[in-house]
Scaffold this motif. Structure first.
Motif, PDB file in Angstrom:
ATOM      1  N   VAL A   1       0.853  -1.198   0.000  1.00 49.46           N
ATOM      2  CA  VAL A   1       0.000   0.000   0.000  1.00 49.46           C
ATOM      3  C   VAL A   1       0.884   1.242   0.000  1.00 49.46           C
ATOM      4  CG1 VAL A   1      -1.695   1.338   1.310  1.00 49.46           C
ATOM      5  CG2 VAL A   1      -1.950  -1.144   1.098  1.00 49.46           C
ATOM      6  N   SER A   2       0.698   2.080  -1.022  1.00 49.73           N
ATOM      7  CA  SER A   2       1.495   3.305  -1.159  1.00 49.73           C
ATOM      8  C   SER A   2       0.784   4.528  -0.586  1.00 49.73           C
ATOM      9  CB  SER A   2       1.819   3.575  -2.628  1.00 49.73           C
ATOM     10  OG  SER A   2       2.668   2.586  -3.120  1.00 49.73           O
ATOM     11  N   TYR A   3      -0.532   4.610  -0.798  1.00 53.81           N
ATOM     12  CA  TYR A   3      -1.301   5.776  -0.327  1.00 53.81           C
ATOM     13  C   TYR A   3      -2.771   5.392  -0.251  1.00 53.81           C
ATOM     14  CZ  TYR A   3      -2.467   6.398  -5.282  1.00 53.81           C
ATOM     15  OH  TYR A   3      -2.904   6.206  -6.565  1.00 53.81           O
ATOM     16  N   LEU A   4      -3.540   6.251   0.411  1.00 50.74           N
ATOM     17  CA  LEU A   4      -4.969   6.017   0.598  1.00 50.74           C
ATOM     18  C   LEU A   4      -5.766   7.200   0.059  1.00 50.74           C
ATOM     19  CD1 LEU A   4      -4.810   5.028   4.382  1.00 50.74           C
ATOM     20  CD2 LEU A   4      -4.541   3.501   2.405  1.00 50.74           C
ATOM     21  N   HIS A   5      -6.937   6.910  -0.463  1.00 52.50           N
ATOM     22  CA  HIS A   5      -7.910   7.942  -0.780  1.00 52.50           C
ATOM     23  C   HIS A   5      -9.101   7.742   0.145  1.00 52.50           C
ATOM     24  CE1 HIS A   5      -6.810   9.299  -5.132  1.00 52.50           C
ATOM     25  NE2 HIS A   5      -5.887   9.604  -4.239  1.00 52.50           N
ATOM     26  N   VAL A   6      -9.550   8.826   0.740  1.00 49.12           N
ATOM     27  CA  VAL A   6     -10.702   8.798   1.631  1.00 49.12           C
ATOM     28  C   VAL A   6     -11.870   9.444   0.893  1.00 49.12           C
ATOM     29  CG1 VAL A   6     -11.612   9.559   3.860  1.00 49.12           C
ATOM     30  CG2 VAL A   6      -9.180   8.948   3.643  1.00 49.12           C
ATOM     31  N   HIS A   7     -13.025   8.797   0.964  1.00 46.09           N
ATOM     32  CA  HIS A   7     -14.252   9.301   0.360  1.00 46.09           C
ATOM     33  C   HIS A   7     -15.332   9.346   1.433  1.00 46.09           C
ATOM     34  CE1 HIS A   7     -13.119   8.697  -3.983  1.00 46.09           C
ATOM     35  NE2 HIS A   7     -12.174   8.016  -3.355  1.00 46.09           N
ATOM     36  N   ASN A   8     -16.291  10.238   1.265  1.00 47.18           N
ATOM     37  CA  ASN A   8     -17.468  10.210   2.122  1.00 47.18           C
ATOM     38  C   ASN A   8     -18.297   9.014   1.679  1.00 47.18           C
ATOM     39  OD1 ASN A   8     -16.652  12.520   3.400  1.00 47.18           O
ATOM     40  ND2 ASN A   8     -17.889  13.862   2.140  1.00 47.18           N
ATOM     41  N   ALA A   9     -18.573   8.108   2.592  1.00 47.55           N
ATOM     42  CA  ALA A   9     -19.234   6.859   2.221  1.00 47.55           C
ATOM     43  C   ALA A   9     -20.657   7.076   1.725  1.00 47.55           C
ATOM     44  CB  ALA A   9     -19.229   5.897   3.411  1.00 47.55           C
ATOM     45  N   ARG A  10     -21.372   8.005   2.306  1.00 49.42           N
ATOM     46  CA  ARG A  10     -22.774   8.166   1.918  1.00 49.42           C
ATOM     47  C   ARG A  10     -22.928   8.776   0.530  1.00 49.42           C
ATOM     48  NH1 ARG A  10     -23.172   8.859   7.580  1.00 49.42           N
ATOM     49  NH2 ARG A  10     -24.432   7.188   8.431  1.00 49.42           N
ATOM     50  N   TYR A  11     -22.223   9.847   0.227  1.00 51.98           N
ATOM     51  CA  TYR A  11     -22.355  10.495  -1.075  1.00 51.98           C
ATOM     52  C   TYR A  11     -21.277  10.048  -2.061  1.00 51.98           C
ATOM     53  CZ  TYR A  11     -25.926  13.525   0.851  1.00 51.98           C
ATOM     54  OH  TYR A  11     -27.070  14.004   1.417  1.00 51.98           O
ATOM     55  N   GLY A  12     -20.229   9.406  -1.581  1.00 51.24           N
ATOM     56  CA  GLY A  12     -19.187   8.888  -2.450  1.00 51.24           C
ATOM     57  C   GLY A  12     -18.153   9.905  -2.894  1.00 51.24           C
ATOM     58  N   CYS A  13     -18.275  11.138  -2.434  1.00 53.54           N
ATOM     59  CA  CYS A  13     -17.361  12.197  -2.871  1.00 53.54           C
ATOM     60  C   CYS A  13     -15.959  11.997  -2.300  1.00 53.54           C
ATOM     61  CB  CYS A  13     -17.868  13.560  -2.409  1.00 53.54           C
ATOM     62  SG  CYS A  13     -19.530  13.937  -2.943  1.00 53.54           S
ATOM     63  N   TYR A  14     -14.964  12.325  -3.102  1.00 60.94           N
ATOM     64  CA  TYR A  14     -13.570  12.304  -2.647  1.00 60.94           C
ATOM     65  C   TYR A  14     -13.416  13.285  -1.490  1.00 60.94           C
ATOM     66  CZ  TYR A  14      -8.557  13.136  -2.618  1.00 60.94           C
ATOM     67  OH  TYR A  14      -7.244  13.278  -2.228  1.00 60.94           O
ATOM     68  N   ALA A  15     -12.682  12.897  -0.454  1.00 63.78           N
ATOM     69  CA  ALA A  15     -12.483  13.754   0.713  1.00 63.78           C
ATOM     70  C   ALA A  15     -11.038  14.227   0.849  1.00 63.78           C
ATOM     71  CB  ALA A  15     -12.911  13.023   1.990  1.00 63.78           C
ATOM     72  N   CYS A  16     -10.078  13.295   0.841  1.00 64.97           N
ATOM     73  CA  CYS A  16      -8.680  13.673   1.048  1.00 64.97           C
ATOM     74  C   CYS A  16      -7.775  12.489   0.750  1.00 64.97           C
ATOM     75  CB  CYS A  16      -8.456  14.157   2.486  1.00 64.97           C
ATOM     76  SG  CYS A  16      -8.913  12.962   3.759  1.00 64.97           S
ATOM     77  N   ARG A  17      -6.477  12.762   0.771  1.00 69.75           N
ATOM     78  CA  ARG A  17      -5.465  11.733   0.534  1.00 69.75           C
ATOM     79  C   ARG A  17      -4.698  11.519   1.832  1.00 69.75           C
ATOM     80  NH1 ARG A  17      -1.585  10.448  -4.320  1.00 69.75           N
ATOM     81  NH2 ARG A  17       0.200   9.618  -3.193  1.00 69.75           N
ATOM     82  N   VAL A  18      -4.276  10.265   2.046  1.00 71.03           N
ATOM     83  CA  VAL A  18      -3.441   9.929   3.198  1.00 71.03           C
ATOM     84  C   VAL A  18      -2.170   9.278   2.671  1.00 71.03           C
ATOM     85  CG1 VAL A  18      -3.297   8.713   5.398  1.00 71.03           C
ATOM     86  CG2 VAL A  18      -5.533   9.502   4.556  1.00 71.03           C
ATOM     87  N   ASP A  19      -1.033   9.786   3.129  1.00 69.83           N
ATOM     88  CA  ASP A  19       0.273   9.219   2.772  1.00 69.83           C
ATOM     89  C   ASP A  19       0.992   8.797   4.040  1.00 69.83           C
ATOM     90  OD1 ASP A  19       0.747   9.734  -0.237  1.00 69.83           O
ATOM     91  OD2 ASP A  19      -0.045  11.634   0.490  1.00 69.83           O
ATOM     92  N   ARG A  20       1.940   7.914   3.875  1.00 66.88           N
ATOM     93  CA  ARG A  20       2.785   7.523   5.004  1.00 66.88           C
ATOM     94  C   ARG A  20       3.556   8.761   5.465  1.00 66.88           C
ATOM     95  NH1 ARG A  20       3.326   1.896   5.222  1.00 66.88           N
ATOM     96  NH2 ARG A  20       2.459   0.856   3.383  1.00 66.88           N
ATOM     97  N   GLY A  21       3.765   8.866   6.748  1.00 64.56           N
ATOM     98  CA  GLY A  21       4.438  10.055   7.277  1.00 64.56           C
ATOM     99  C   GLY A  21       5.933   9.873   7.467  1.00 64.56           C
ATOM    100  N   ASP A  22       6.460   8.685   7.180  1.00 65.59           N
ATOM    101  CA  ASP A  22       7.885   8.455   7.404  1.00 65.59           C
ATOM    102  C   ASP A  22       8.675   8.489   6.114  1.00 65.59           C
ATOM    103  OD1 ASP A  22       6.602   5.394   8.457  1.00 65.59           O
ATOM    104  OD2 ASP A  22       7.160   5.795   6.404  1.00 65.59           O
TER     105      ASP A  22
END
Length: 156
Positions: A135-156
């Protein structure tokens, strides 16, 4: 596990934030006024608009990778956003108050895992997904409407 949650780059939206209604219409962007608290999430500042605040509603390619996982969708940005939000090892309140769908991608931008979680439990899911070495990175979406919310990357 260190992680970084990032809003969308304000530079990508700077021209839109200065346009009048006619120019926005030609660009396929709609101006909206927030009419309820916690209902219009800005993808730049990772803060919800307050009632009366001006928002722009537009389509954004949040996963521009070529291939099967390329994806775009509707997002809101606050017209008065001034900076991209970067949260280190901390989940912004905007995400905490929502049910979230989290998608894990590898370095080829292929989906390798996904899950749904209340925003109050996002840290645990981030840790579980990043425990997978592919896993390189994550995408977060609002589950109910499905809209993209933000990106999560490793912090190290």
């Amino acid at each position: 596990m260190n992680f970084r949650i990032t809003g969308l780059p304000i530079e990508d939206f700077a021209p839109l934030l200065r346009m009048d209604d006619e120019a926005l219409r030609r660009a396929g962007v709609t101006r909206r006024i927030a009419d309820a608290p916690n209902a219009y999430p800005c993808r730049i500042s990772l803060e919800d608009a307050v009632p009366g605040e001006e928002m722009l509603l537009l389509t954004y390619a949040h996963q521009p990778a070529t291939g099967a996982y390329a994806s775009s969708g509707p997002i809101f940005v606050r017209r008065n956003a001034t900076a991209t939000r970067i949260a280190l090892n901390r989940v912004p309140e905007q995400q905490r108050r929502r049910l979230l769908s989290v998608r894990a991608y590898d370095s080829r931008h292929w989906l390798v895992d996904a899950d749904v979680t209340p925003g109050t439990e996002l840290e645990a899911l981030i840790e579980r997904l990043f425990a997978q070495p592919d896993v390189s990175y994550l995408h977060v979406h609002n589950a109910r409407y499905g809209c993209y919310a933000c990106r999560v990357d490793r912090g190290d």
